[in-house]
Each structure stands twice: as C-alpha cells, then as structure tokens.
Design a protein around this motif. Structure first.
Motif, PDB file in Angstrom:
ATOM      1  N   ALA A  33      23.516 -21.096 -46.169  1.00 30.92           N
ATOM      2  CA  ALA A  33      24.722 -20.670 -45.452  1.00 30.92           C
ATOM      3  C   ALA A  33      24.620 -19.189 -45.097  1.00 30.92           C
ATOM      4  O   ALA A  33      24.947 -18.784 -43.973  1.00 30.92           O
ATOM      5  CB  ALA A  33      25.965 -20.929 -46.298  1.00 30.92           C
ATOM      6  N   ALA A  34      24.135 -18.381 -46.042  1.00 30.10           N
ATOM      7  CA  ALA A  34      24.028 -16.944 -45.804  1.00 30.10           C
ATOM      8  C   ALA A  34      23.037 -16.645 -44.681  1.00 30.10           C
ATOM      9  O   ALA A  34      23.353 -15.930 -43.731  1.00 30.10           O
ATOM     10  CB  ALA A  34      23.630 -16.222 -47.092  1.00 30.10           C
ATOM     11  N   TYR A  35      21.826 -17.205 -44.771  1.00 25.39           N
ATOM     12  CA  TYR A  35      20.887 -16.852 -43.705  1.00 25.39           C
ATOM     13  C   TYR A  35      21.170 -17.611 -42.415  1.00 25.39           C
ATOM     14  O   TYR A  35      20.772 -17.174 -41.334  1.00 25.39           O
ATOM     15  CB  TYR A  35      19.418 -16.872 -44.141  1.00 25.39           C
ATOM     16  N   GLY A  36      21.928 -18.691 -42.503  1.00 25.59           N
ATOM     17  CA  GLY A  36      22.396 -19.351 -41.282  1.00 25.59           C
ATOM     18  C   GLY A  36      23.391 -18.481 -40.528  1.00 25.59           C
ATOM     19  O   GLY A  36      23.344 -18.396 -39.295  1.00 25.59           O
ATOM     20  N   ASP A  68      15.443  -6.954 -36.981  1.00 22.99           N
ATOM     21  CA  ASP A  68      15.848  -6.714 -38.371  1.00 22.99           C
ATOM     22  C   ASP A  68      16.519  -7.951 -38.972  1.00 22.99           C
ATOM     23  O   ASP A  68      16.345  -8.248 -40.155  1.00 22.99           O
ATOM     24  CB  ASP A  68      16.836  -5.536 -38.471  1.00 22.99           C
ATOM     25  N   LEU A  69      17.303  -8.657 -38.161  1.00 23.69           N
ATOM     26  CA  LEU A  69      17.995  -9.835 -38.679  1.00 23.69           C
ATOM     27  C   LEU A  69      17.015 -10.957 -39.031  1.00 23.69           C
ATOM     28  O   LEU A  69      17.279 -11.743 -39.943  1.00 23.69           O
ATOM     29  CB  LEU A  69      19.081 -10.305 -37.704  1.00 23.69           C
ATOM     30  N   PHE A  70      15.888 -11.016 -38.348  1.00 22.82           N
ATOM     31  CA  PHE A  70      14.839 -11.957 -38.771  1.00 22.82           C
ATOM     32  C   PHE A  70      14.284 -11.523 -40.124  1.00 22.82           C
ATOM     33  O   PHE A  70      14.023 -12.356 -40.998  1.00 22.82           O
ATOM     34  CB  PHE A  70      13.724 -12.061 -37.726  1.00 22.82           C
ATOM     35  N   ASP A  71      14.124 -10.198 -40.315  1.00 24.38           N
ATOM     36  CA  ASP A  71      13.693  -9.686 -41.622  1.00 24.38           C
ATOM     37  C   ASP A  71      14.702 -10.081 -42.701  1.00 24.38           C
ATOM     38  O   ASP A  71      14.326 -10.533 -43.787  1.00 24.38           O
ATOM     39  CB  ASP A  71      13.561  -8.162 -41.615  1.00 24.38           C
ATOM     40  N   LEU A  72      15.993  -9.908 -42.393  1.00 27.47           N
ATOM     41  CA  LEU A  72      17.032 -10.243 -43.369  1.00 27.47           C
ATOM     42  C   LEU A  72      17.034 -11.731 -43.670  1.00 27.47           C
ATOM     43  O   LEU A  72      17.159 -12.140 -44.834  1.00 27.47           O
ATOM     44  CB  LEU A  72      18.404  -9.789 -42.862  1.00 27.47           C
ATOM     45  N   GLY A  73      16.867 -12.558 -42.644  1.00 30.24           N
ATOM     46  CA  GLY A  73      16.791 -14.005 -42.870  1.00 30.24           C
ATOM     47  C   GLY A  73      15.622 -14.370 -43.759  1.00 30.24           C
ATOM     48  O   GLY A  73      15.748 -15.191 -44.676  1.00 30.24           O
ATOM     49  N   ALA A  74      14.469 -13.746 -43.520  1.00 25.90           N
ATOM     50  CA  ALA A  74      13.291 -13.993 -44.360  1.00 25.90           C
ATOM     51  C   ALA A  74      13.542 -13.537 -45.789  1.00 25.90           C
ATOM     52  O   ALA A  74      13.152 -14.205 -46.749  1.00 25.90           O
ATOM     53  CB  ALA A  74      12.070 -13.285 -43.783  1.00 25.90           C
ATOM     54  N   ASP A  75      14.206 -12.393 -45.937  1.00 22.59           N
ATOM     55  CA  ASP A  75      14.555 -11.869 -47.256  1.00 22.59           C
ATOM     56  C   ASP A  75      15.410 -12.887 -48.010  1.00 22.59           C
ATOM     57  O   ASP A  75      15.126 -13.260 -49.153  1.00 22.59           O
ATOM     58  CB  ASP A  75      15.297 -10.539 -47.078  1.00 22.59           C
ATOM     59  N   LEU A  76      16.456 -13.371 -47.349  1.00 23.88           N
ATOM     60  CA  LEU A  76      17.375 -14.314 -47.995  1.00 23.88           C
ATOM     61  C   LEU A  76      16.731 -15.681 -48.235  1.00 23.88           C
ATOM     62  O   LEU A  76      17.092 -16.384 -49.181  1.00 23.88           O
ATOM     63  CB  LEU A  76      18.635 -14.478 -47.145  1.00 23.88           C
ATOM     64  N   ALA A  77      15.766 -16.071 -47.408  1.00 21.51           N
ATOM     65  CA  ALA A  77      15.097 -17.371 -47.547  1.00 21.51           C
ATOM     66  C   ALA A  77      14.017 -17.349 -48.627  1.00 21.51           C
ATOM     67  O   ALA A  77      13.429 -18.384 -48.922  1.00 21.51           O
ATOM     68  CB  ALA A  77      14.481 -17.788 -46.221  1.00 21.51           C
ATOM     69  N   THR A  78      13.780 -16.173 -49.217  1.00 21.33           N
ATOM     70  CA  THR A  78      12.733 -16.039 -50.222  1.00 21.33           C
ATOM     71  C   THR A  78      13.331 -15.501 -51.515  1.00 21.33           C
ATOM     72  O   THR A  78      13.284 -14.300 -51.795  1.00 21.33           O
ATOM     73  CB  THR A  78      11.614 -15.087 -49.723  1.00 21.33           C
TER      74      THR A  78
END
Length: 190
Positions: A33-36, A68-78
C-alpha cells in the motif's frame, strides 16, 4: 542493467506478489500500500508535468522527483532481511536536503499566506495539489509501517514528508507565485 521482457507473472492472479527480497506477500500487505501510493504520486506528477511548458525549472525538479520516487519505491519494496545479498537502494539524506533547498528557493518569492488555500487555480497547480494529497497518504502509510515495527529508513520518511511540502509550494508557484491561489472562505464568511 535488468531487462523486463515479460510483463505479466501471474502471481497476482492469486492476490500475491513478491517483494524485492523474493518474499511472497499478499497484495493487501501494508508495505505494498505504501509503495503503491508512492507510485500513484509519481504518476500524478507525470500528469502535472503536461502543464509545465512555461516553467522549465519546475519541470526539471519534478522530473528528478519522479526518479527519486522510483528510489523510494525500491526502498520500501526491500525490507531489511538477512536474505539480502546485495546493497539495497535506499533514499539518502542528500535527496531530502535537495528538496529542502528547492522548497526554500521557491518559497522565497511567494507572498506569505494569510488564509488556507483551496487545491485549485491553474491546471498545473491543481494537479500538483492532487499529487500532494497522494504524497500525504503515502506518508501516513509509511508511518503505519513504522508503527507496526517494520524497518523504514529515516531518510525515506523525511523524503515523503518534504515532498508534500514541496508540492504545496510548487502549486503556489504554478499559481503565479500565489496570485491565482484560491483562498478558503469559511461558511460564516460566505
């Protein structure tokens, strides 16, 4: 470089997906939900950029933020995991401080607010306000992860918090540095 040739994996057919660690989770997982919401914010920034033709500086800022938001999504997905055998992509402090500098630069030329403003005005400003509200939702979802004991880096939380501030200031910039802002009029004054 990773190539993405196959678009469908069919794991979602059963309501599941995999995190970057390979862990199989339900699509209702709070981390998704967060990275979505981060992804949704990114998409709306893309819509807003359709209207930045007169403000190339703002367009460049928004383009960098989309990355940056792709970076944040990757951060949250890991999530932190002993199974990780690589260095995961994480939001870093310099990404947060860059947002702060951009907020300060844009805010310098804005007239101080003497009222709340409505999420309205120009097409660009209105779309930035929608992106801002999505960023705020992502922030609440990330905060819920932290509250549930999930590891989330401090810069990740700071980034999403500053992003909503930047989008607010950017919307005012898009409204002629506040000239086209639509002020809130309380019911008792209407």
């Amino acid at each position: 470089m990773v190539t993405l040739n196959k678009i469908y994996t069919k794991t979602g057919d059963k309501g599941t997906t995999r995190l970057a660690t390979g862990e199989l989770v339900n699509k209702t997982n709070p981390r998704l939900a967060a990275y979505g919401s981060v992804d949704e914010c990114n998409a709306f920034i893309g819509v807003a950029r359709l209207y930045t033709e007169k403000d190339k500086v703002l367009d460049e800022i928004l383009a960098r933020i989309q990355n940056d938001l792709f970076d944040l999504g990757a951060d949250l997905a890991t999530p932190d995991s002993p199974a990780i055998t690589w260095t995961p992509l994480r939001i870093i402090e310099t990404q947060v401080t860059r947002l702060e500098k951009e907020i300060d630069l844009m805010n310098e030329v804005l007239e101080p607010l003497d009222s709340f403003i409505l999420p309205a005005g120009s097409k660009l400003a209105s779309n930035l306000h929608v992106a801002r509200t999505i960023a705020r939702r992502a922030e609440r979802e990330i905060a819920a992860l932290i509250e549930a004991g999930e590891a989330v880096s401090e810069p990740a939380m700071q980034y999403i918090n500053r992003l909503s501030d930047l989008l607010f200031v950017a919307a005012r910039r898009a409204n002629g540095n506040g000239a086209l802002d639509v002020k809130w009029v309380p019911a008792k004054n209407r």
